[in-house]
Design an enzyme around this catalytic site. Structure first.
Site, PDB file in Angstrom:
ATOM      1  CG  PHE A   1       5.305  -3.364  -4.378  1.00  0.00           C
ATOM      2  CD1 PHE A   1       5.793  -4.640  -4.165  1.00  0.00           C
ATOM      3  CD2 PHE A   1       5.531  -2.410  -3.402  1.00  0.00           C
ATOM      4  CE1 PHE A   1       6.494  -4.962  -3.013  1.00  0.00           C
ATOM      5  CE2 PHE A   1       6.225  -2.708  -2.250  1.00  0.00           C
ATOM      6  CZ  PHE A   1       6.711  -3.988  -2.050  1.00  0.00           C
TER       7      PHE A   1
ATOM      8  N   GLY B   1       6.817   4.914 -13.019  1.00  0.00           N
ATOM      9  CA  GLY B   1       6.945   4.406 -11.651  1.00  0.00           C
ATOM     10  C   GLY B   1       7.409   2.963 -11.616  1.00  0.00           C
TER      11      GLY B   1
ATOM     12  CD  GLU C   1       5.466  -2.738  10.336  1.00  0.00           C
ATOM     13  OE1 GLU C   1       5.004  -3.862  10.153  1.00  0.00           O
ATOM     14  OE2 GLU C   1       5.883  -2.022   9.404  1.00  0.00           O
TER      15      GLU C   1
ATOM     16  CG  ASP D   1       0.258   3.126  -2.684  1.00  0.00           C
ATOM     17  OD1 ASP D   1      -0.307   2.033  -2.568  1.00  0.00           O
ATOM     18  OD2 ASP D   1       1.062   3.582  -1.844  1.00  0.00           O
TER      19      ASP D   1
END
Ligand SMILES: Cc1cc2nc3c(=O)[nH]c(=O)nc-3n(C[C@H](O)[C@H](O)[C@H](O)COP(=O)(O)OP(=O)(O)OC[C@H]3O[C@@H](n4cnc5c(N)ncnc54)[C@H](O)[C@@H]3O)c2cc1C
Length: 442
Positions: free
Chosen positions: A19, A16, A176, A306
Site C-alpha cells: 500500500f 516495497g 476474521e 508498516d
C-alpha cells in the site's frame, strides 16, 4: 536537505510495492520529470486484508494480487524490478538485492512492510501458519483442506485433533479467520463431507488480552464474543500460548489442545531489511521517522507504512494499517516533490476514516470516522464489503471478488477450494500424536 535534492536529479528508489510503496509511486508517477524504480520481492501487489478469505476458500489468490507491471504499464517513468533487497546504503540511496543487483537514486523510500512476530514462542515458527502474504494464505488453505481429507480417509484421526483449529491472536486477523473458518465448516464442509463427523470440529481462539478486537469499543467486544460464541468458537482469553508442537498447542493455564492447524495472527514486527540499513530502529524493530516521514541523519531517505514508527499527535505512533500506509505513501511523495522544488516539507497528517472487522457471514463491526460512529451486523457487513472492494486494485479483481462473495453468501458453497500446496497439507500423524499430559480443552 531540500536544496540538495533540488540541485540533483529526480530519481527515487522505492523498496516495497505494498500500500505504502504503490501509493508513493503512483503519486510521483504523475510527474514526468521524476524517475521511479519500484523494487519488490514479488511481481504483484497483494491485498492483505483479504488474505484470510483466500485461506478459507472464499476468494481465489488472483483476486487479492495484482501485477505491479500491469499497475504501471502506462507510466513510462516507473521501472518495476523484481528482487529481494538484502542491504540498504542510506548514504548513496542505494540498495543491493540478494542476486547482487544494485539500484541507486537521488532519494530512497523504504516501504518494506512487516513480518509475523512469533514472540519467541517455542515451536511457533516451525509449526504454526502465519497469515501475512499470499504464500501464507495458500499454504493455510491447503492445510485446512488437507486435515479434512485425512480425517475423511481415517476418522480415527479426529481423536488426534485433526478437526481442531487453533487461532492465536484475538485482533482483526484472528477474529476474521475464526469467523470464516466456522462458516466454512458449518455451511460447506458439513454438506460436502458426507461420511465425516464434521460436527466434531472445534475452533479455539487464544489471546493474552482479556477482550477480542482490543482497538474497538466495549460494546463491540461483547458483540464479537457473542457472534463467535453462536458460531461455536471457543475463546481462551487472558492466557498465553507457551508452546506449539507438531500436533498440539500448550497454554499457560495448563490446557493442551491437540491440533494440526495453528493459525498465527499473534503480532507483527519489521522485516530484516529494516535492520540492514543502520537506520534508527524503535518499537517492533521499525524505522523511527520524523513527522515528515524522513529519517533523522539520513538525508534523502524516507520510511513509510508498516516498516516505520510514524509519530502521531497524541505522542504515540500510528497503527500498522492499510490506510496509514497508503496515506503515508502519498505524503512522502508530496514531500519528495517539495524537496525537488526546494520547498518546505509538511508533517504527515492521518485522516482516520475508522476501523472495521468481519466476523463471518452477515456479521461485522465498524467504527466509522474520527468520532467512531459504531455499526454492527448486516449494515457493518455490507459497509465492509463495499470499502474493501473499493480499496482493491483493478476493476477485474473487484468484479471477481463480488461474484465470489455473492455466490458464497447466497449458495453457502465456497468457490476456490484448491489444495495446491501438498507440502503444507502433508501431515506425519505419527509425530507428536499424544503429548503427555493431555488436558484437551472442552
Ligand atoms: C492478515 C492481515 C489483515 C489485515 N487487515 C487489515 C484491514 O482490514 N484494514 C487495514 O487497514 N489494514 C489491515 N491490515 C494491515 C495492512 O495490510 C498493512 O498495514 C499494510 O499492508 C501495510 O502496507 P505496507 O505497504 O507498509 O506493507 P505491505 O503491504 O506489507 O507491503 C510491503 C511490500 O514490501 C515487499 N518487501 C518486503 N521486504 C522486501 C525486500 N527485502 N525486498 C523487496 N521487497 C520487499 C513485500 O513483498 C510487500 O510487497 C492487515 C494485515 C494483515 C497481515
Amino acid at each position: 536537505m531540500s536544496g540538495d535534492l533540488a540541485a540533483d536529479g529526480r530519481h527515487v528508489v522505492i523498496v516495497g510495492g505494498g500500500f505504502a510503496g504503490v501509493g508513493c509511486a503512483r503519486r510521483l508517477a504523475h510527474h514526468d520529470d521524476v524517475q521511479i524504480t519500484l523494487i519488490d520481492q514479488n511481481n504483484y501487489h497483494q491485498f492483505q486484508p483479504l488474505l484470510y478469505q483466500v485461506a478459507t476458500s472464499q476468494l481465489a489468490a488472483s483476486d487479492v494480487a495484482y501485477s505491479l507491471r500491469k499497475l504501471f504499464h502506462d507510466k513510462l517513468n516507473v521501472d518495476v524490478k523484481l528482487g529481494e533487497v538484502a542491504s540498504i546504503d542510506p548514504a548513496t540511496h542505494g540498495v543491493t538485492t540478494t542476486d547482487g543487483e544494485r539500484y541507486a537514486g537521488d532519494a530512497l523510500v523504504v516501504a518494506a512492510g512487516s513480518q509475523p512476530n512469533f514472540f519467541r514462542t517455542p515451536g511457533a515458527e516451525e509449526h504454526a501458519f502465519p497469515l501475512y502474504c499470499l504464500d501464507d494464505a495458500t499454504r493455510l488453505r491447503s492445510r485446512i483442506l488437507g486435515v479434512f481429507e485425512d480425517a475423511d480417509r481415517d476418522p480415527g484421526l479426529i481423536n488426534q485433533g485433526a478437526l481442531n483449529f487453533v487461532v492465536v491472536g484475538g485482533g482483526p486477523t484472528g477474529v476474521e479467520v475464526a469467523g470464516a473458518l466456522a462458516d466454512l465448516i458449518q455451511d460447506t464442509m458439513s454438506v460436502e463431507y458426507h461420511h465425516l463427523a464434521v460436527t466434531a470440529a472445534q475452533i479455539h481462539v487464544v489471546d493474552l488480552g482479556h477482550t477480542l478486537l482490543g482497538a474497538f469499543s466495549d460494546k463491540a467486544h461483547d458483540y464479537v464474543a457473542k457472534v463467535l460464541g453462536r458460531k461455536g468458537v471457543r475463546l481462551h482469553l487472558g492466557v498465553a500460548v507457551t508452546e506449539v508442537g507438531p500436533g498440539h498447542v500448550s497454554l499457560a493455564d495448563g490446557t493442551t489442545i491437540r491440533t494440526r492447524c495453528v493459525v498465527w495472527g499473534g503480532g507483527i514486527m519489521a522485516p530484516p531489511v529494516a535492520g540492514a540499513a543502520g537506520l534508527p530502529q524503535g518499537r517492533g524493530g521499525r524505522i523511527d521517522v520524523e513527522p515528515d516521514l524522513t529519517v533523522a541523519d539520513a538525508p534523502g531517505v524516507y520510511a513509510i507504512g508498516d516498516v516505520a514508527n510514524i509519530p502521531s499527535p497524541d505522542g504515540n505512533t500510528h497503527p500498522q494499517l492499510g490506510s496509514v500506509a497508503l496515506q503515508s505513501g502519498v505524503a512522502a511523495a508530496d514531500n519528495l516533490l517539495a524537496d525537488f522544488a526546494g520547498k518546505p516539507r509538511k508533517a504527515f497528517h492521518y485522516h482516520d476514516k475508522g476501523i472495521m472487522a468481519m466476523i463471518g457471514r452477515g456479521a461485522a463491526v465498524a467504527e466509522v470516522g474520527a468520532h467512531r460512529h459504531e455499526l454492527h451486523g448486516v449494515i457493518a457487513f455490507s459497509s465492509w464489503l463495499g470499502v474493501h472492494a473499493m480499496l482493491m486494485t483493478g476493476v477485474r479483481n473487484r468484479i471477481d471478488a463480488f461474484v465470489d462473495w455473492g455466490w458464497d453468501y447466497f449458495s453457502k458453497t465456497r468457490g476456490p477450494q484448491v489444495l495446491d500446496r501438498s507440502e503444507a497439507a502433508r501431515i506425519d500423524w505419527g509425530e507428536d500424536a499424544a503429548p503427555e499430559p493431555i488436558t484437551t480443552a472442552r
